[in-house]
Design a protein around this motif. Structure first.
Motif, PDB file in Angstrom:
ATOM      1  N   SER A  76       0.841  -1.185   0.000  1.00 27.80           N
ATOM      2  CA  SER A  76       0.000   0.000   0.000  1.00 27.80           C
ATOM      3  C   SER A  76       0.878   1.237   0.000  1.00 27.80           C
ATOM      4  O   SER A  76       2.076   1.179   0.265  1.00 27.80           O
ATOM      5  CB  SER A  76      -0.913   0.002   1.235  1.00 27.80           C
ATOM      6  N   ILE A 120      -6.400   1.691   1.866  1.00 32.08           N
ATOM      7  CA  ILE A 120      -7.031   0.376   1.747  1.00 32.08           C
ATOM      8  C   ILE A 120      -6.664  -0.171   0.380  1.00 32.08           C
ATOM      9  O   ILE A 120      -7.032   0.406  -0.644  1.00 32.08           O
ATOM     10  CB  ILE A 120      -8.559   0.475   1.911  1.00 32.08           C
ATOM     11  N   LEU A 123      -7.117  -2.397  -2.532  1.00 34.25           N
ATOM     12  CA  LEU A 123      -8.014  -3.300  -3.247  1.00 34.25           C
ATOM     13  C   LEU A 123      -7.423  -3.722  -4.586  1.00 34.25           C
ATOM     14  O   LEU A 123      -8.133  -4.204  -5.463  1.00 34.25           O
ATOM     15  CB  LEU A 123      -9.372  -2.630  -3.487  1.00 34.25           C
ATOM     16  N   PRO A 158      -7.092 -12.666   0.879  1.00 35.46           N
ATOM     17  CA  PRO A 158      -7.693 -12.538   2.203  1.00 35.46           C
ATOM     18  C   PRO A 158      -6.680 -12.765   3.316  1.00 35.46           C
ATOM     19  O   PRO A 158      -5.578 -13.282   3.080  1.00 35.46           O
ATOM     20  CB  PRO A 158      -8.760 -13.636   2.205  1.00 35.46           C
ATOM     21  N   ARG A 182     -18.388 -11.168   3.131  1.00 38.81           N
ATOM     22  CA  ARG A 182     -17.677 -10.040   2.527  1.00 38.81           C
ATOM     23  C   ARG A 182     -18.188  -9.758   1.115  1.00 38.81           C
ATOM     24  O   ARG A 182     -18.272  -8.591   0.711  1.00 38.81           O
ATOM     25  CB  ARG A 182     -16.173 -10.315   2.552  1.00 38.81           C
ATOM     26  N   LYS A 235     -11.097  -7.926   1.999  1.00 37.48           N
ATOM     27  CA  LYS A 235     -10.906  -7.161   3.234  1.00 37.48           C
ATOM     28  C   LYS A 235     -12.067  -7.394   4.203  1.00 37.48           C
ATOM     29  O   LYS A 235     -13.080  -8.010   3.865  1.00 37.48           O
ATOM     30  CB  LYS A 235     -10.792  -5.672   2.905  1.00 37.48           C
ATOM     31  N   SER A 236     -11.938  -6.840   5.407  1.00 36.79           N
ATOM     32  CA  SER A 236     -13.010  -6.958   6.397  1.00 36.79           C
ATOM     33  C   SER A 236     -14.227  -6.160   5.932  1.00 36.79           C
ATOM     34  O   SER A 236     -14.111  -5.231   5.131  1.00 36.79           O
ATOM     35  CB  SER A 236     -12.533  -6.428   7.747  1.00 36.79           C
ATOM     36  N   GLU A 280     -13.742  -2.417   6.301  1.00 37.03           N
ATOM     37  CA  GLU A 280     -12.829  -1.867   5.292  1.00 37.03           C
ATOM     38  C   GLU A 280     -13.504  -1.790   3.921  1.00 37.03           C
ATOM     39  O   GLU A 280     -13.296  -0.840   3.162  1.00 37.03           O
ATOM     40  CB  GLU A 280     -11.560  -2.718   5.209  1.00 37.03           C
TER      41      GLU A 280
END
Length: 482
Positions: free
Chosen positions: A103, A109, A111, A116, A371, A442-443, A446
């Motif tokens: 990142s 975040i 993506l 996972p 998710r 992601k969670s 998030e």
């Protein structure tokens, strides 16, 4: 590579374009979108004006003017003896990058990578592996084909899925991408023609391209993959090899059924093509529907790539190749020229996770169902004009944007704290600027925050000078972003 699209298939892809007014412009715009979306690849020869006129039921002038407009805009070239051939203008982005798991900052975040977190039980598996490690320390710790017990466990899982497998056929590698690199070294040479789906996995595209292979993409229609151009493209190009993802294809999530697998396997066999099957997400069916048999059931000479990364954890860096017996010497030789063994501790830890059986797999699937539901709801709420199909499995939504602004969107999203992978990254031959991949690894919190930020970025992009639109009032999004 001589590639053509029949007038029947082009007519099917054009839909009702010829019925709109003015017809020539509607046909030209529809073909342009098909090229930009990667559904008609650059270098494809279009039907003659006469053939398309007869098929569409329009005047010859309509088709002539449509082709002329496409030539004026850089989407068609005229080649002596080849007719009208599709081209991609220089101002249309073409992907040639790698997905990067890092990142850009602590609040970003990411993506751009569909990976996972570790499945429940991973720490316990490592603890058990540490207890067993002393028993291995008296040896050199190298198993070029993999830890024997792990190879047996992987072979047993193939058998449970309907594909009897000898443990000797399993070669453990340092991740599926490493496995693909081994297979490229073993079997592909410069200028070999390799078929992939379009869209396809960017890192695999780069690995194949780096070998000097000539890549051709076959259109994947996520809504009905069995009617895609896969077998037609195989028959036309007769590629040296094919790299396919029949199980929850990345990025579309499409699943090839048994009938289409058998038909594709037959086409590949007739073409004499080496078949590489990426099964990295094959265990991530989320709708409790029966799974098709593994592709190698229909194509016994296929090489199948698997990995611990999606089902268990990418940090394990362990993958495997299921190899037909006759190809084992070539694969093992190439493996030894690449590296001489995956990390032992991680192999032992993975063995414990594999032995966890259905319980571990069920836990991962339940997590991803939640998710996926969160992502679907968030996109529908914040980005209602985006189109997507809820995939039956895998790790991401493949979203069609109302405007071809994927690359610009990704730059704007980065300013809002979200890293995305633009559609052109997934294009083996260019295009796909109207698409973006949204992983749901992601969670839930998030995912909600990321989609809210992406929506702000999309408003920023579509409110620019090119669109003339004003941004919508963010309200709920601002509450989520703060």
């Amino acid at each position: 590579m001589d590639r053509r699209i029949s007038s029947a298939r082009l007519t099917a892809l054009l839909g009702d374009a010829a019925g709109r007014s003015p017809a020539y412009r509607a046909v030209a715009d529809a073909i342009r979108l098909l090229v930009n979306d990667g559904r008609i690849a650059p270098g494809t020869r279009l039907p003659s004006e006469r053939d398309l006129t007869d098929r569409l039921g329009v005047s010859r002038t309509t088709v002539s003017r449509a082709y002329a407009e496409l030539k004026d805009r850089g989407y068609l070239t005229a080649r002596v003896g080849a007719g009208s051939v599709v081209a991609l203008p220089h101002d249309v982005p073409a992907g040639d990058q790698l997905l990067d798991p890092t990142s850009t900052g602590p609040d970003t975040i990411n993506l751009s990578v569909a990976a996972p977190p570790a499945v429940a039980g991973t720490a316990a598996a490592y603890a058990a592996a540490m207890e067993e490690l002393p028993a291995h320390l008296t040896g050199c710790g190298l198993f070029p084909s993999g830890l024997p017990d792990l190879r047996e466990a992987i072979a047993a899982r193939y058998a449970e899925r309907g594909l009897p497998t000898d443990p000797e056929q399993v070669v453990v590698v340092s991740g599926a991408l490493n496995g693909l690199t081994v297979l490229i070294r073993a079997f592909l040479g410069p200028r070999d023609a390799v078929l992939t789906e379009s869209p396809s996995y960017p890192n695999a595209i780069r690995a194949l391209r780096s070998s000097g292979a000539r890549i051709a993409g076959a259109d994947v229609d996520a809504t009905d993959w069995s009617s895609s151009s896969l077998t037609e493209t195989i028959a036309q190009l007769r590629p040296s090899a094919a790299y396919l993802m029949p199980d929850f294809q990345n990025p579309t999530g499409a699943l090839l059924d048994d009938e289409a697998r058998a038909r594709t396997a037959t086409a590949l066999r007739r073409a004499g093509a080496l078949t590489i099957v990426d099964e990295v997400v094959a265990e991530l069916g989320l709708d409790d529907a029966p799974m098709p048999l593994p592709f190698a059931h229909h194509a016994p000479d296929a090489l199948s790539l698997g990995s611990a990364s999606k089902l268990y954890w990418a940090g394990l860096r362990v993958g495997w190749i299921r190899v037909p017996h006759r190809l084992l010497p070539d694969v093992i030789s190439a493996r030894l020229a690449t590296d001489i063994g995956a990390p032992l501790l991680e192999q032992v830890a993975l063995l414990h996770l594999v032995r966890g059986g259905d319980a571990v797999r069920a836990a991962r699937r339940e997590q991803l169902r939640e998710r996926r539901s969160t992502m679907v709801s968030a996109v529908a709420r914040h980005l209602p004009d985006w189109r997507f199909r809820v995939p039956p499995g895998g790790l991401s939504l493949w979203c069609e944007l109302p405007e071809a602004r994927s690359t610009v969107l990704c730059a704007a999203a980065a300013r809002h704290g979200v890293t995305l992978a633009a559609g052109p990254l997934f294009a083996p031959e260019g295009g796909l600027e109207r698409y973006v991949r949204l992983p749901y690894a992601k969670s839930p919190d998030e995912i909600e925050l990321a989609v809210a930020r992406v929506a702000l970025a999309w408003d920023e992009v579509t409110a620019g000078p090119a669109s003339g639109r004003r941004p919508r009032a963010p309200r709920e999004r601002e509450a989520l972003v703060t």
